[in-house]
Design an enzyme around this catalytic site. Structure first.
Site, short mmCIF file in Angstrom:
data_model
loop_
_atom_site.label_atom_id
_atom_site.label_comp_id
_atom_site.label_asym_id
_atom_site.label_seq_id
_atom_site.Cartn_x
_atom_site.Cartn_y
_atom_site.Cartn_z
N ARG A 178 0.95 -1.09 -0.09
CA ARG A 178 -0.04 0.21 -0.64
C ARG A 178 0.42 1.73 0.08
O ARG A 178 1.36 1.44 0.67
CB ARG A 178 -0.91 0.06 1.40
CG ARG A 178 -0.91 1.24 1.73
CD ARG A 178 -2.10 1.92 2.54
NE ARG A 178 -4.24 1.04 1.83
CZ ARG A 178 -4.94 0.98 2.62
NH1 ARG A 178 -5.71 2.24 3.99
NH2 ARG A 178 -5.75 0.42 2.40
N HIS B 133 -7.31 0.58 -6.29
CA HIS B 133 -7.76 0.06 -5.17
C HIS B 133 -8.53 -1.23 -5.09
O HIS B 133 -9.57 -1.59 -4.45
CB HIS B 133 -8.59 0.84 -4.14
CG HIS B 133 -8.43 0.10 -2.34
ND1 HIS B 133 -7.41 -1.05 -1.82
CD2 HIS B 133 -9.46 0.46 -1.35
CE1 HIS B 133 -7.88 -0.91 -1.19
NE2 HIS B 133 -8.67 0.08 -0.27
N GLN C 95 -10.48 -3.75 -2.83
CA GLN C 95 -12.11 -3.16 -2.33
C GLN C 95 -13.07 -3.24 -2.89
O GLN C 95 -14.04 -3.56 -2.58
CB GLN C 95 -12.00 -2.10 -2.27
CG GLN C 95 -13.00 -1.43 -1.63
CD GLN C 95 -13.03 -0.98 -0.61
OE1 GLN C 95 -12.14 -1.42 0.46
NE2 GLN C 95 -14.65 -1.20 0.32
N ASP D 232 -16.73 8.12 -1.43
CA ASP D 232 -15.70 8.01 -0.98
C ASP D 232 -15.19 9.26 0.57
O ASP D 232 -16.00 10.18 -0.28
CB ASP D 232 -14.85 7.34 -1.47
CG ASP D 232 -13.50 6.97 -1.15
OD1 ASP D 232 -12.80 6.88 0.02
OD2 ASP D 232 -12.35 6.63 -1.78
N CYS E 26 -16.69 2.64 1.15
CA CYS E 26 -15.84 1.69 1.13
C CYS E 26 -14.81 2.15 2.87
O CYS E 26 -14.28 0.84 3.43
CB CYS E 26 -13.50 2.57 0.51
SG CYS E 26 -13.66 3.99 0.03
N ARG F 255 -14.07 -7.37 2.92
CA ARG F 255 -12.92 -7.05 2.07
C ARG F 255 -11.96 -8.63 2.94
O ARG F 255 -10.56 -8.55 1.65
CB ARG F 255 -11.86 -6.29 3.06
CG ARG F 255 -12.64 -4.39 2.86
CD ARG F 255 -12.22 -4.50 1.49
NE ARG F 255 -11.05 -4.35 0.56
CZ ARG F 255 -10.24 -3.19 1.79
NH1 ARG F 255 -10.24 -2.23 1.91
NH2 ARG F 255 -8.80 -3.83 1.24
N1 NVA Z 1 -9.67 7.56 -1.53
C1 NVA Z 1 -9.20 6.90 -0.22
C2 NVA Z 1 -9.75 4.89 0.37
C3 NVA Z 1 -9.38 4.92 0.81
C4 NVA Z 1 -9.61 3.01 1.38
C5 NVA Z 1 -7.44 7.33 0.14
O1 NVA Z 1 -6.74 6.91 -0.46
O2 NVA Z 1 -7.22 7.78 1.59
N1 CP Z 2 -11.23 0.52 2.91
C1 CP Z 2 -9.81 0.34 2.92
O1 CP Z 2 -8.95 0.25 2.24
O2 CP Z 2 -9.69 0.48 4.92
P1 CP Z 2 -8.40 0.66 5.09
O3 CP Z 2 -7.83 2.05 5.17
O4 CP Z 2 -8.54 0.73 6.86
O5 CP Z 2 -7.73 -0.10 4.83
#
Ligand code: NVA
Ligand code: CP
Length: 339
Positions: free
Chosen positions: A106, A133, A136, A229, A270, A322
């Site tokens: 990540r 992502h 997800q 989101d 998400c 998930r």
């Molecule tokens: N768009 C958000 C998704 C979090 C799961 C981010 O990248 O912070």
């Molecule tokens: N939805 C998601 O990816 O959550 P986290 O940032 O907690 O992993």
């Protein structure tokens, strides 16, 4: 279906059949877990999780999924390894690929996860980059399938920052699986035109449609799913909050929007979500901006507390999924003898 050795970096690399296979395998693994049937098919293997950004769901989904499959897990957090500081991504990949049977990443740059995949020699899974992502989406679509019994033909509307990792990935997934995707957002937050055109090409083969509108009522009329989101994603500077609230406060998902969808429509997100007064960050931002933008009161931003707490909300089953879907991705890409 044999996906052994494959990376999972973006859904663009996967066919409709392969994505459907992963969703069905997830449902099967979920049932096995509920039935108490052990599935330690990957005993003796080890994986490493590389996180440059924070996480609750993705990290825990990989850890629990791996443990259920019988694997060992190492977590390397934003400050715990040499990667990207004293050691290149390429060298990190070549080292970890010799010790582990799979790598999760990540981070920020999508090119980083591509580079890891190029050099690791073992499957690499994208746990979120600035661009995509993909794990997800499997969880989201499993949740939709559990609700409506199908994915093809589902009217799926995404409201908010449509050019972030979630907007991009939901559009790709919808195109691949023959869904009717609509992004509701101000024009400047629509996805990049090249990606849109690519998805429209895919849609020609699957029966999907890809639409964009700035009109919240038009884009949510009679739809099956309303998804949103956060307005500011991880890695974006704090000072974009003001302009993003200005762009998106009229796009907050509220009961009026939900009532405009079909009567059995569900709400999805998400997570994490700003929907109430119980997060420090949410309250700080709300206090700073609510005089100018009254909708962001009490820490409510992209969705009202009423909607996320309503009977139409599926955000927690979605979060649980998930784990089942990430487990399916690991199993499918690490093993060739699981049917
Ligand atoms: N768009 C958000 C998704 C979090 C799961 C981010 O990248 O912070
Ligand atoms: N939805 C998601 O990816 O959550 P986290 O940032 O907690 O992993």
């Amino acid at each position: 279906m044999n996906l052994k050795g494959r990376d999972f970096i973006t859904l663009l690399d996967y066919t409709s059949e392969e994505i459907n296979y992963l969703i069905n395998l997830s449902a099967r693994l979920k049932k096995e877990k509920y039935d108490g049937k052990p599935h330690k098919h990957l005993e003796g293997k080890n994986i490493v999780l590389l996180f440059q950004k924070d996480s609750t769901r993705t990290r825990c989904a990989f850890e629990v999924g791996a443990m259920d499959l019988g694997m060992g897990v190492t977590y390397l957090g934003p400050s715990g390894s040499q990667m990207g500081k004293k050691e290149s991504i390429k060298d990190t990949a070549r080292v970890l690929g010799r010790m582990y049977d799979g790598l999760e990443f990540r981070g920020y740059l999508h090119t980083d996860v591509e580079q890891l995949a190029e050099h690791a020699g073992v499957p690499v899974w994208n746990g979120l980059t600035d661009m995509y992502h993909p794990t997800q989406i499997l969880a989201d679509f499993l949740t939709v399938k559990e609700e409506f019994g199908k994915l093809e033909g589902i009217k799926f509307t995404y409201v908010g920052d449509a050019r972030n990792n979630m907007g991009n990935s939901l559009m790709i997934g919808s195109a691949k699986l023959g869904m009717h995707f609509t992004a509701v957002a101000p024009r400047e937050l629509w996805p990049e035109q090249t990606l849109v055109e690519h998805c429209q090409e895919i849609a020609k083969d699957t029966g999907a449609t890809i639409n964009f509108t700035e009109d919240t009522m038009q884009g949510t009329k009679d739809v099956d799913v309303i998804y949103t989101d956060v307005w500011v994603s991880m890695g974006e500077p704090k000072d974009v909050w003001h302009s993003r609230i200005k762009q998106l406060s009229d796009y907050q998902v509220d009961s009026a929007m939900m009532n405009n969808a079909q009567p059995k429509a569900i709400f999805m997100h998400c997570l994490p979500a700003f929907h109430g007064d119980d997060t420090d960050v949410g309250m700080q931002i709300a206090n700073e901006f609510h005089d100018e933008y009254p909708r962001v009161k009490n820490g409510e931003m992209e969705v009202t507390d009423e909607v996320i707490e309503s009977t139409q909300s599926r955000v927690f089953p979605e979060a649980e999924n998930r784990m089942h879907t990430i487990k399916a991705v690991m199993l499918a890409t690490m093993s060739d003898d699981y049917e």
